[in-house]
Design a protein around this motif. Structure first.
Motif, mmCIF file in Angstrom:
data_model
loop_
_atom_site.group_PDB
_atom_site.id
_atom_site.type_symbol
_atom_site.label_atom_id
_atom_site.label_comp_id
_atom_site.label_asym_id
_atom_site.label_seq_id
_atom_site.Cartn_x
_atom_site.Cartn_y
_atom_site.Cartn_z
ATOM 1 N N SER A 36 -29.942 -39.841 -5.083
ATOM 2 C CA SER A 36 -31.331 -39.982 -5.506
ATOM 3 C C SER A 36 -31.357 -40.580 -6.903
ATOM 4 O O SER A 36 -30.309 -40.786 -7.531
ATOM 5 N N LEU A 93 -31.981 -39.048 -9.470
ATOM 6 C CA LEU A 93 -31.400 -38.058 -10.371
ATOM 7 C C LEU A 93 -29.928 -37.807 -10.101
ATOM 8 O O LEU A 93 -29.211 -37.341 -11.001
ATOM 9 N N TRP A 94 -29.458 -38.080 -8.889
ATOM 10 C CA TRP A 94 -28.090 -37.729 -8.483
ATOM 11 C C TRP A 94 -27.377 -38.986 -8.000
ATOM 12 O O TRP A 94 -27.553 -39.423 -6.874
ATOM 13 N N ALA A 146 -34.508 -35.506 -4.156
ATOM 14 C CA ALA A 146 -33.967 -34.423 -4.982
ATOM 15 C C ALA A 146 -34.617 -33.089 -4.605
ATOM 16 O O ALA A 146 -35.129 -32.356 -5.445
ATOM 17 N N VAL A 180 -38.199 -32.486 -5.790
ATOM 18 C CA VAL A 180 -38.540 -32.583 -7.208
ATOM 19 C C VAL A 180 -39.131 -33.945 -7.545
ATOM 20 O O VAL A 180 -40.075 -34.051 -8.334
ATOM 21 N N HIS A 228 -32.437 -23.674 -10.831
ATOM 22 C CA HIS A 228 -31.944 -24.835 -10.092
ATOM 23 C C HIS A 228 -31.757 -26.008 -11.047
ATOM 24 O O HIS A 228 -32.517 -26.176 -12.005
ATOM 25 N N ARG A 229 -30.737 -26.840 -10.773
ATOM 26 C CA ARG A 229 -30.387 -27.908 -11.716
ATOM 27 C C ARG A 229 -31.515 -28.912 -11.928
ATOM 28 O O ARG A 229 -31.570 -29.568 -12.969
ATOM 29 N N TYR A 230 -32.387 -29.074 -10.945
ATOM 30 C CA TYR A 230 -33.464 -30.047 -11.091
ATOM 31 C C TYR A 230 -34.731 -29.466 -11.716
ATOM 32 O O TYR A 230 -35.696 -30.195 -11.931
ATOM 33 N N VAL A 265 -36.069 -32.109 -17.039
ATOM 34 C CA VAL A 265 -36.096 -32.904 -15.814
ATOM 35 C C VAL A 265 -37.525 -33.048 -15.300
ATOM 36 O O VAL A 265 -37.989 -34.155 -14.990
ATOM 37 N N VAL A 295 -39.737 -36.454 -14.797
ATOM 38 C CA VAL A 295 -40.219 -36.847 -13.472
ATOM 39 C C VAL A 295 -41.722 -37.108 -13.505
ATOM 40 O O VAL A 295 -42.211 -38.064 -12.886
#
Length: 333
Positions: free
Chosen positions: A181, A183-184, A209, A212, A240-242, A247, A251
Motif C-alpha cells: 500500500s 504506507l507499506w 492499509a 486506514v 496498531h502500527r497504522y 499516520v 492520511v
C-alpha cells in the motif's frame, strides 16, 4: 473492469480481485456474502481470493456457495495452504506433503470446484524441505487440481529458490501475494525486482492499509462502530502500527489529493497500488456491495507523476520500506 496477465503466465485476471479474509464467515452471513460476490461479478471482477485458514475454513465454504451456478471457466479462483484449519495437530499446518495434499482436497470440496486456478503457499515453511513442498505442488498441478502455483509473503531469496525448483519440475510459479500500500512498501526494493526477473506478478493484499487509507479514522476521534480497530467502549485501538496520530494526520492530508483526482480515498489507494507495473491485481474486501462499486472507480485510472510525488511528500515520514519486514522473516523459528 480491466484485466492483466498474472505474471508471465497466459492467464488474465481482473485488476481488482475480491478477497474474503475477515469478512465471509466472520463479519457477514451467507446472504451478505453472496450479495457482495454477485456485485463483484456485475462489476466485471472475475478473480476471487480466499484461504483455507480464513474463518477456520468457513470463508472457502461461503465463497463456494456464493459462486454456485456461475460459469466456472469465466472465473479465477485462488486459495492458500499453510496455517492450521482444524484441531492444529502436529501435521495440521505447514507445507509438508501430507498437509498440502490433504488441504487441497478440503479446499476443493468447500469451494465446490474440481480445480483452483492458483494454489498459494500462504507462508514459507522453515521446517519442511522446499523440495518436498514443490514436489507436492507439482503433483497437484499434474493431477489437475490446480493450474498454477503462487506464494505469499516469501522473501526474495525464497522466491528465487522456489521458482528454480518449480522450473525443474515443469510447473509455473507465477505469483506472490504480499501486503502492499502507500504506507507499506517493503516489497519494492527486493521482491519486485526478483519477481520481474522471474516472471511473477504481485496480488496485493491490504491495499487500503486495513481501511486506514480510506480516511475513516481521524486522530483524536472514536473509530467507526463496526470497525475491527474500535474497542467495545468506542475508542480507537491506537496500538496498531497504522493508528498513530502521525499516520492518521498525514492520511487526512490526502483527502484534497483524492478530490483532485476525482476519486474517493479508497479508490485513490487502490489506483496507487495499480500504478506499479508488477502488480497484477489489488485485493479488495467488502461487507456491503456498494463498497465494491466505489472500489471499481480505481480501475484504469492513471495517476499523474506530480500527484504520485505529492502523495510521497505527505506520507514520507510514515512509509515503511524496510525489506526485512516481509512477513516470512517474522515466522522464522
Amino acid at each position: 473492469m480491466e484485466y492483466r496477465k498474472l505474471g508471465a503466465s497466459g492467464m488474465y485476471i481482473s485488476e481488482l480481485a475480491y478477497g474474503n479474509w475477515v469478512t465471509h464467515g466472520e463479519q457477514i452471513n451467507q446472504e451478505a456474502a453472496t450479495a457482495c460476490v454477485r456485485q463483484a461479478l456485475d462489476l466485471g471482477i472475475t478473480t476471487f481470493d480466499t484461504a483455507d485458514a480464513y474463518a477456520a475454513t468457513k470463508a472457502e465454504t461461503a465463497l463456494g456457495e456464493a459462486l454456485k451456478g456461475v460459469r466456472r471457466e469465466g472465473l479465477e479462483i485462488f486459495t492458500k495452504v499453510y496455517f492450521p484449519t482444524g484441531q492444529a495437530g502436529k501435521n495440521d499446518r505447514g507445507l509438508s506433503r501430507k498437509h498440502v495434499m490433504e488441504s487441497i482436497n478440503g479446499s476443493l470440496r468447500r469451494l465446490q470446484t474440481d480445480y483452483v486456478d492458483l494454489y498459494q503457499a500462504h507462508r514459507y515453511d522453515y521446517e519442511t524441505p522446499l523440495e518436498e513442498t514443490m514436489q507436492a505442488f507439482a503433483d497437484i498441478v499434474r493431477a489437475g487440481k490446480a493450474l498454477y502455483i503462487g506464494v505469499s509473503e516469501w522473501t526474495a531469496d525464497e522466491i528465487r529458490a522456489g521458482a528454480k525448483l518449480a522450473k525443474e519440475l515443469g510447473i509455473h510459479l507465477i505469483s506472490n501475494q504480499p501486503q502492499y500500500s502507500m504506507l507499506w512498501r517493503v516489497i519494492e526494493e527486493e521482491i519486485v525486482p526478483v519477481s520481474e526477473e522471474l516472471g511473477l506478478g504481485q496480488i496485493c493484499w491490504s491495499p487500503m492499509a486495513q481501511g486506514v487509507l480510506t480516511g475513516k479514522y481521524v486522530p483524536g476521534q472514536a473509530g467507526p462502530a463496526d470497525s475491527r480497530f474500535t474497542t467495545d467502549n468506542g475508542e480507537l485501538k491506537t496500538d496498531h502500527r497504522y493508528l498513530s496520530d502521525d499516520v492518521l494526520t498525514r492520511v487526512q492530508q490526502l483527502k484534497p489529493l483524492a478530490a483532485e483526482a476525482g476519486l474517493s480515498m479508497a479508490a485513490l489507494a487502490l489506483a496507487w497500488v495499480l500504478q506499479n507495473s508488477n502488480v497484477s491485481a489489488a485485493i479488495v474486501g467488502a461487507s456491503r456491495p456498494e463498497q465494491l462499486v466505489d472500489n471499481a472507480t480505481a480501475v484504469g485510472v492513471k495517476l499523474e507523476a506530480d500527484l504520485m510525488d505529492r502523495i510521497d511528500t505527505v506520507l514520507e515520514s510514515v512509509i515503511e520500506r524496510d525489506p526485512g519486514k516481509v512477513e516470512s522473516f517474522l515466522t522464522r523459528p
